[in-house]
Each structure stands twice: as C-alpha cells, then as structure tokens.
Design a protein around this motif. Structure first.
Motif, PDB file in Angstrom:
ATOM      1  N   ALA A  72       0.834  -1.207   0.000  1.00  0.00           N
ATOM      2  CA  ALA A  72       0.000   0.000   0.000  1.00  0.00           C
ATOM      3  C   ALA A  72       0.867   1.255   0.000  1.00  0.00           C
ATOM      4  O   ALA A  72       0.581   2.221  -0.723  1.00  0.00           O
ATOM      5  CB  ALA A  72      -0.928   0.002   1.210  1.00  0.00           C
ATOM      6  N   LEU A  73       1.933   1.233   0.781  1.00  0.00           N
ATOM      7  CA  LEU A  73       2.852   2.372   0.825  1.00  0.00           C
ATOM      8  C   LEU A  73       3.507   2.589  -0.541  1.00  0.00           C
ATOM      9  O   LEU A  73       3.650   3.730  -0.996  1.00  0.00           O
ATOM     10  CB  LEU A  73       3.917   2.139   1.898  1.00  0.00           C
ATOM     11  CG  LEU A  73       4.909   3.260   2.135  1.00  0.00           C
ATOM     12  CD1 LEU A  73       4.188   4.501   2.659  1.00  0.00           C
ATOM     13  CD2 LEU A  73       5.968   2.818   3.123  1.00  0.00           C
ATOM     14  N   GLU A  74       3.857   1.496  -1.202  1.00  0.00           N
ATOM     15  CA  GLU A  74       4.438   1.584  -2.538  1.00  0.00           C
ATOM     16  C   GLU A  74       3.443   2.213  -3.521  1.00  0.00           C
ATOM     17  O   GLU A  74       3.807   3.091  -4.302  1.00  0.00           O
ATOM     18  CB  GLU A  74       4.828   0.192  -3.019  1.00  0.00           C
ATOM     19  CG  GLU A  74       5.366   0.135  -4.420  1.00  0.00           C
ATOM     20  CD  GLU A  74       5.581  -1.292  -4.897  1.00  0.00           C
ATOM     21  OE1 GLU A  74       6.260  -1.438  -5.920  1.00  0.00           O
ATOM     22  OE2 GLU A  74       5.057  -2.234  -4.280  1.00  0.00           O
ATOM     23  N   GLY A  75       2.198   1.782  -3.459  1.00  0.00           N
ATOM     24  CA  GLY A  75       1.184   2.340  -4.355  1.00  0.00           C
ATOM     25  C   GLY A  75       0.951   3.812  -4.118  1.00  0.00           C
ATOM     26  O   GLY A  75       0.844   4.606  -5.066  1.00  0.00           O
ATOM     27  N   LEU A  76       0.887   4.220  -2.852  1.00  0.00           N
ATOM     28  CA  LEU A  76       0.705   5.641  -2.535  1.00  0.00           C
ATOM     29  C   LEU A  76       1.916   6.462  -2.963  1.00  0.00           C
ATOM     30  O   LEU A  76       1.775   7.601  -3.408  1.00  0.00           O
ATOM     31  CB  LEU A  76       0.434   5.813  -1.034  1.00  0.00           C
ATOM     32  CG  LEU A  76      -0.900   5.260  -0.537  1.00  0.00           C
ATOM     33  CD1 LEU A  76      -0.975   5.333   0.985  1.00  0.00           C
ATOM     34  CD2 LEU A  76      -2.059   5.999  -1.168  1.00  0.00           C
ATOM     35  N   ALA A  77       3.109   5.887  -2.832  1.00  0.00           N
ATOM     36  CA  ALA A  77       4.316   6.595  -3.254  1.00  0.00           C
ATOM     37  C   ALA A  77       4.300   6.821  -4.767  1.00  0.00           C
ATOM     38  O   ALA A  77       4.629   7.918  -5.244  1.00  0.00           O
ATOM     39  CB  ALA A  77       5.561   5.811  -2.847  1.00  0.00           C
ATOM     40  N   TYR A  78       3.901   5.787  -5.527  1.00  0.00           N
ATOM     41  CA  TYR A  78       3.799   5.958  -6.976  1.00  0.00           C
ATOM     42  C   TYR A  78       2.782   7.034  -7.325  1.00  0.00           C
ATOM     43  O   TYR A  78       3.012   7.858  -8.216  1.00  0.00           O
ATOM     44  CB  TYR A  78       3.414   4.644  -7.661  1.00  0.00           C
ATOM     45  CG  TYR A  78       4.592   3.785  -8.045  1.00  0.00           C
ATOM     46  CD1 TYR A  78       5.358   4.089  -9.161  1.00  0.00           C
ATOM     47  CD2 TYR A  78       4.936   2.660  -7.303  1.00  0.00           C
ATOM     48  CE1 TYR A  78       6.438   3.301  -9.524  1.00  0.00           C
ATOM     49  CE2 TYR A  78       6.010   1.868  -7.663  1.00  0.00           C
ATOM     50  CZ  TYR A  78       6.761   2.192  -8.771  1.00  0.00           C
ATOM     51  OH  TYR A  78       7.836   1.423  -9.131  1.00  0.00           O
ATOM     52  N   LEU A  79       1.640   7.036  -6.642  1.00  0.00           N
ATOM     53  CA  LEU A  79       0.614   8.051  -6.917  1.00  0.00           C
ATOM     54  C   LEU A  79       1.130   9.458  -6.642  1.00  0.00           C
ATOM     55  O   LEU A  79       0.855  10.391  -7.405  1.00  0.00           O
ATOM     56  CB  LEU A  79      -0.639   7.778  -6.087  1.00  0.00           C
ATOM     57  CG  LEU A  79      -1.493   6.590  -6.537  1.00  0.00           C
ATOM     58  CD1 LEU A  79      -2.626   6.365  -5.550  1.00  0.00           C
ATOM     59  CD2 LEU A  79      -2.032   6.821  -7.931  1.00  0.00           C
ATOM     60  N   SER A  80       1.869   9.633  -5.543  1.00  0.00           N
ATOM     61  CA  SER A  80       2.377  10.970  -5.235  1.00  0.00           C
ATOM     62  C   SER A  80       3.420  11.417  -6.258  1.00  0.00           C
ATOM     63  O   SER A  80       3.442  12.580  -6.659  1.00  0.00           O
ATOM     64  CB  SER A  80       2.943  11.018  -3.813  1.00  0.00           C
ATOM     65  OG  SER A  80       4.124  10.275  -3.718  1.00  0.00           O
ATOM     66  N   VAL A  81       4.259  10.489  -6.703  1.00  0.00           N
ATOM     67  CA  VAL A  81       5.278  10.835  -7.694  1.00  0.00           C
ATOM     68  C   VAL A  81       4.615  11.226  -9.016  1.00  0.00           C
ATOM     69  O   VAL A  81       4.962  12.249  -9.622  1.00  0.00           O
ATOM     70  CB  VAL A  81       6.276   9.666  -7.888  1.00  0.00           C
ATOM     71  CG1 VAL A  81       7.120   9.847  -9.138  1.00  0.00           C
ATOM     72  CG2 VAL A  81       7.170   9.548  -6.674  1.00  0.00           C
ATOM     73  N   VAL A  82       3.656  10.436  -9.457  1.00  0.00           N
ATOM     74  CA  VAL A  82       2.964  10.748 -10.715  1.00  0.00           C
ATOM     75  C   VAL A  82       2.192  12.063 -10.581  1.00  0.00           C
ATOM     76  O   VAL A  82       2.190  12.889 -11.496  1.00  0.00           O
ATOM     77  CB  VAL A  82       2.044   9.584 -11.130  1.00  0.00           C
ATOM     78  CG1 VAL A  82       1.140   9.984 -12.277  1.00  0.00           C
ATOM     79  CG2 VAL A  82       2.872   8.374 -11.513  1.00  0.00           C
ATOM     80  N   GLY A  83       1.544  12.270  -9.433  1.00  0.00           N
ATOM     81  CA  GLY A  83       0.802  13.516  -9.222  1.00  0.00           C
ATOM     82  C   GLY A  83       1.691  14.741  -9.269  1.00  0.00           C
ATOM     83  O   GLY A  83       1.344  15.750  -9.892  1.00  0.00           O
ATOM     84  N   LEU A  84       2.855  14.666  -8.631  1.00  0.00           N
ATOM     85  CA  LEU A  84       3.780  15.804  -8.661  1.00  0.00           C
ATOM     86  C   LEU A  84       4.351  16.023 -10.058  1.00  0.00           C
ATOM     87  O   LEU A  84       4.565  17.169 -10.474  1.00  0.00           O
ATOM     88  CB  LEU A  84       4.898  15.607  -7.647  1.00  0.00           C
ATOM     89  CG  LEU A  84       4.507  15.835  -6.193  1.00  0.00           C
ATOM     90  CD1 LEU A  84       5.645  15.422  -5.266  1.00  0.00           C
ATOM     91  CD2 LEU A  84       4.123  17.273  -5.946  1.00  0.00           C
ATOM     92  N   ALA A  85       4.611  14.940 -10.782  1.00  0.00           N
ATOM     93  CA  ALA A  85       5.115  15.085 -12.151  1.00  0.00           C
ATOM     94  C   ALA A  85       4.058  15.730 -13.041  1.00  0.00           C
ATOM     95  O   ALA A  85       4.365  16.620 -13.844  1.00  0.00           O
ATOM     96  CB  ALA A  85       5.536  13.728 -12.707  1.00  0.00           C
ATOM     97  N   ILE A  86       2.807  15.308 -12.889  1.00  0.00           N
ATOM     98  CA  ILE A  86       1.725  15.914 -13.675  1.00  0.00           C
ATOM     99  C   ILE A  86       1.565  17.386 -13.315  1.00  0.00           C
ATOM    100  O   ILE A  86       1.383  18.232 -14.183  1.00  0.00           O
ATOM    101  CB  ILE A  86       0.409  15.135 -13.459  1.00  0.00           C
ATOM    102  CG1 ILE A  86       0.498  13.786 -14.173  1.00  0.00           C
ATOM    103  CG2 ILE A  86      -0.795  15.924 -13.958  1.00  0.00           C
ATOM    104  CD1 ILE A  86      -0.647  12.854 -13.883  1.00  0.00           C
TER     105      ILE A  86
END
Length: 128
Positions: A72-86
């Motif tokens: 779950a932590l990995e999934g949230l980390a990916y979401l935050s990275v993609v969100g900041l990149a967008i």
C-alpha cells in the motif's frame, strides 16, 4: 511571490513588501500546503526507487509486507510521484523550496520508470 517597492523621502528610506493579489494569510496557507506536498513527495522518491530496482531485477514490485502495508505504501508513493510530475508538467505555477525539488525529482523518477518499463517490454515482450 513577493515584490518590494522602495520609496525614498527626505526623512527616511523604506522598503515595503507588496504581495501580488494575495493576503499574507493566503500566502502562509499556500506555503504550508506546498511544504506538506513537497515533503510527501520527497519521502516517496526512495520508496519508488527501491520498487523500480525490484521491478528491474525481479520483474515485480516490493513484497506486500505485513497486512499489505508495504504494498500500500508503494502504491501511494507511486501516486504521489505521478501527481507531482503531472503538476510540474501541466500547471505553470512556479513552485519553490522543497515542493520544486520534489517536482523535479518526480520528473526524473517518472523518466526512470519509463526506462524500466521499456526494458521489461524488451525482455519479456509484454507489460507484466
């Protein structure tokens, strides 16, 4: 963003901070939100990098861990990275401080993710 207006008279010279259309309260709320987003983004980067190493070497992400918390932590980390990149790509609002650093790192991490994905497609012939 602050701009300074300098005025000079016979008696004294003063420097006044002028905020472009924003009150001081609005600026502090924006900067605290930016600090929170930047901190979360900066903490997420190493998690995503470790996950990318697992994906590149083993073909899958991090193990689920106890109660699935690590996954779950990995999934949230990916979401935050993609969100900041967008946010960095599509929103032209200039960030500063830790938020700018996290956005730039997110772009770098997103590029590395695409390279790992391309490598897996080349090795396996499909997206796992």
């Amino acid at each position: 963003q602050e701009h300074y207006v300098e005025s000079q008279s016979i008696y004294k010279r003063q420097r006044t901070i002028v905020y472009m259309g924003k009150s001081e309260e609005g600026l502090s709320n924006e900067s605290s939100l930016g600090n929170i987003l930047g901190s979360v983004g900066a903490i997420s980067q190493p998690i995503v990098w470790i996950s990318l190493c697992f994906v590149a070497t083993k073909g899958g992400g991090l193990p689920a861990g106890p109660f699935g918390l690590l996954g779950a932590l990995e999934g949230l980390a990916y979401l935050s990275v993609v969100g900041l990149a967008i946010k960095r790509i599509f929103i032209r609002d200039k960030a500063s401080g830790i938020l700018e650093t996290a956005e730039n790192l997110s772009l770098l991490t997103l590029g590395a993710s695409l390279l790992v994905l391309a490598s897996l497609i080349a090795q396996q012939g499909c997206i796992p």
